[in-house]
Scaffold this motif. Structure first.
Motif, PDB file in Angstrom:
ATOM      1  N   ALA A   1      45.891 -19.166  21.380  1.00 26.11           N
ATOM      2  CA  ALA A   1      46.427 -20.442  20.890  1.00 26.11           C
ATOM      3  C   ALA A   1      45.353 -21.228  20.136  1.00 26.11           C
ATOM      4  O   ALA A   1      44.508 -21.880  20.755  1.00 26.11           O
ATOM      5  CB  ALA A   1      46.951 -21.251  22.068  1.00 26.11           C
ATOM      6  N   HIS A   2      45.384 -21.126  18.818  1.00 25.21           N
ATOM      7  CA  HIS A   2      44.405 -21.815  17.969  1.00 25.21           C
ATOM      8  C   HIS A   2      45.162 -22.647  16.927  1.00 25.21           C
ATOM      9  O   HIS A   2      44.705 -22.833  15.816  1.00 25.21           O
ATOM     10  CB  HIS A   2      43.522 -20.749  17.301  1.00 25.21           C
ATOM     11  N   ASP A   3      46.359 -23.108  17.345  1.00 19.56           N
ATOM     12  CA  ASP A   3      47.213 -23.806  16.392  1.00 19.56           C
ATOM     13  C   ASP A   3      46.546 -25.074  15.840  1.00 19.56           C
ATOM     14  O   ASP A   3      45.796 -25.718  16.569  1.00 19.56           O
ATOM     15  CB  ASP A   3      48.582 -24.152  17.031  1.00 19.56           C
TER      16      ASP A   3
ATOM     17  N   ASP B   1      35.038 -18.751   8.437  1.00 15.13           N
ATOM     18  CA  ASP B   1      33.819 -18.349   9.153  1.00 15.13           C
ATOM     19  C   ASP B   1      33.967 -16.987   9.846  1.00 15.13           C
ATOM     20  O   ASP B   1      32.980 -16.370  10.233  1.00 15.13           O
ATOM     21  CB  ASP B   1      33.361 -19.424  10.165  1.00 15.13           C
ATOM     22  N   HIS B   2      35.202 -16.503   9.950  1.00 12.94           N
ATOM     23  CA  HIS B   2      35.447 -15.221  10.625  1.00 12.94           C
ATOM     24  C   HIS B   2      35.629 -14.056   9.650  1.00 12.94           C
ATOM     25  O   HIS B   2      35.655 -12.901  10.072  1.00 12.94           O
ATOM     26  CB  HIS B   2      36.669 -15.340  11.541  1.00 12.94           C
ATOM     27  N   ILE B   3      35.781 -14.382   8.366  1.00  9.47           N
ATOM     28  CA  ILE B   3      36.072 -13.301   7.393  1.00  9.47           C
ATOM     29  C   ILE B   3      35.109 -13.286   6.208  1.00  9.47           C
ATOM     30  O   ILE B   3      35.185 -12.407   5.357  1.00  9.47           O
ATOM     31  CB  ILE B   3      37.521 -13.433   6.833  1.00  9.47           C
TER      32      ILE B   3
ATOM     33  N   GLY C   1      38.120 -14.478  20.296  1.00  7.10           N
ATOM     34  CA  GLY C   1      38.397 -15.162  19.026  1.00  7.10           C
ATOM     35  C   GLY C   1      38.395 -16.655  19.262  1.00  7.10           C
ATOM     36  O   GLY C   1      37.827 -17.132  20.266  1.00  7.10           O
ATOM     37  N   ASP C   2      39.014 -17.422  18.396  1.00  6.59           N
ATOM     38  CA  ASP C   2      39.066 -18.886  18.569  1.00  6.59           C
ATOM     39  C   ASP C   2      40.367 -19.256  19.266  1.00  6.59           C
ATOM     40  O   ASP C   2      41.441 -18.834  18.849  1.00  6.59           O
ATOM     41  CB  ASP C   2      39.022 -19.596  17.206  1.00  6.59           C
ATOM     42  N   THR C   3      40.253 -20.066  20.298  1.00  2.00           N
ATOM     43  CA  THR C   3      41.454 -20.468  21.044  1.00  2.00           C
ATOM     44  C   THR C   3      41.141 -21.674  21.917  1.00  2.00           C
ATOM     45  O   THR C   3      40.000 -21.859  22.341  1.00  2.00           O
ATOM     46  CB  THR C   3      41.961 -19.301  21.932  1.00  2.00           C
TER      47      THR C   3
HETATM   48 ZN    ZN Z   1      39.018 -20.832  13.910  1.00  2.00          ZN
END
Ligand code: ZN
Ligand code: ZN
Length: 330
Positions: free
Chosen positions: A182-184, A88-90, A205-207
């Motif tokens: 931290a989006h592990d 969804d980010h690229i 970003g996503d975290t």
């Molecule tokens: Zn994500």
């Protein structure tokens, strides 16, 4: 020329001159949803215009269409900063690259981000090789279509420490810093901080809630943070299960571990001392049980805060030599 048109032109001219003279950071929300389809919201994309150039942080599906329909000058693009390699980010990278090149971009488009952006750029270049060749062959008369200028140029940023930062980009008065978040199990994932002539904006970003991000965002003017209300997510997961969609229910339930609650983002913004917080990546904005009030419930329990929910087309201007935070819209 009719008198009416002459008057309209006079009214328009100062505005145009003012827009051109703007010096500072200008943020444009080009995509504010998450991976699920929501009418009126493209997938994650935040644009920053500064020093006559356009930068994107993520380029989710439908975001290029937004930018082009608002007449944002895509040919001025210099770099796309990728926070992490979730689709969804690229998903619109190929489209954005092609459109900005056809629009007259004169140099390759940098793709800056964590390990993997090299593979992404290389793969996209290969996938679009024929498209670019066809366009050059058909359209190159009068205008030039340099194939090298149409390429994506990867720049991998490495940050060894889990709470580390690294300079990702420098151009004149602009510095862009990558901040590890931290989006592990998606690792590494980055936030980005743009600093220009004393003004600054941080894009998470996503975290999940990540206190080192508050440290890296210290003193910034605006924090743009992802947010997901986990009570809503759990409701959705339970509903899907009841309806017999165990697969989607399980996927939905997985996501509670790697996003940030609106209340947590508010705490982080207060800890960073930013002037304003904008929540984005609003995956839940399309759900039947969504309302801004339920989504954001409790955000001011920890203290007063200037916050709002992002919308596609929302803009923020941070003029140099001022402490103003000006919200606007396309
Ligand atoms: Zn994500
Ligand atoms: Zn995402």
């Amino acid at each position: 020329m009719s008198r009416l048109i002459a008057v309209l032109l006079l009214l328009l001219l100062p505005a145009t001159a003012k827009a051109q003279a703007f010096d500072g950071l200008r943020v444009v929300f080009c995509g504010t949803s998450g991976p699920l389809p929501i009418a009126g919201r493209a997938k994650p994309c935040t644009a920053v215009q500064v020093g006559g150039a356009l930068y994107l942080v993520d380029v989710g599906p439908e975001s290029t269409e937004n930018l082009m329909s608002w007449r944002v000058p895509v040919a001025t693009a210099k770099a796309v900063f990728i926070t992490h390699l979730h689709s969804d980010h690229i998903g619109d990278l190929g489209e954005f690259n092609m459109q900005s090149w056809v629009g007259g971009r004169a140099q390759p488009l940098a793709v800056v981000g964590p390990a993997g952006v090299d593979k992404l750029a290389k793969g996209m270049n290969l996938a679009y090789e024929d498209d670019h060749r066809f366009r050059k062959a058909h359209h190159e008369h009068g205008a030039t279509f340099e194939l090298p200028a149409g390429l994506l140029q990867p720049k991998v940023v490495t940050i060894a420490k889990p709470d580390g930062v690294a300079v990702a980009w420098k151009d004149g008065d602009l510095t862009v810093t990558a901040i590890r978040v931290a989006h592990d199990p998606i690792d590494p994932a980055f936030a980005y901080r743009f600093d220009y002539k004393g003004r600054s904006v941080v894009i998470s970003g996503d975290t999940r809630k990540w206190p080192p991000l508050a440290a890296a965002a210290k003193g910034a003017d605006v924090l743009i943070h992802e947010a997901q209300n986990n009570a809503m997510t759990r409701q959705m997961a339970a509903g899907l299960k009841t309806m017999g969609n165990a697969r989607l229910s399980s996927i939905m339930a997985d996501t509670v571990t790697y996003h940030t609650e609106p209340v947590e983002a508010a705490d982080l913004a207060r800890a960073a001392g930013v002037k304003a917080l904008v929540l984005t990546h609003l995956t839940q904005a399309g759900l039947p049980m969504y309302s801004p009030e339920t989504f954001a419930k409790g955000m001011e329990d920890g203290g007063k805060l200037d916050w709002r929910l992002a919308k596609d087309g929302m803009t923020i201007e941070l003029p140099a030599g001022s402490s103003d935070v000006r919200f606007g819209a396309y």
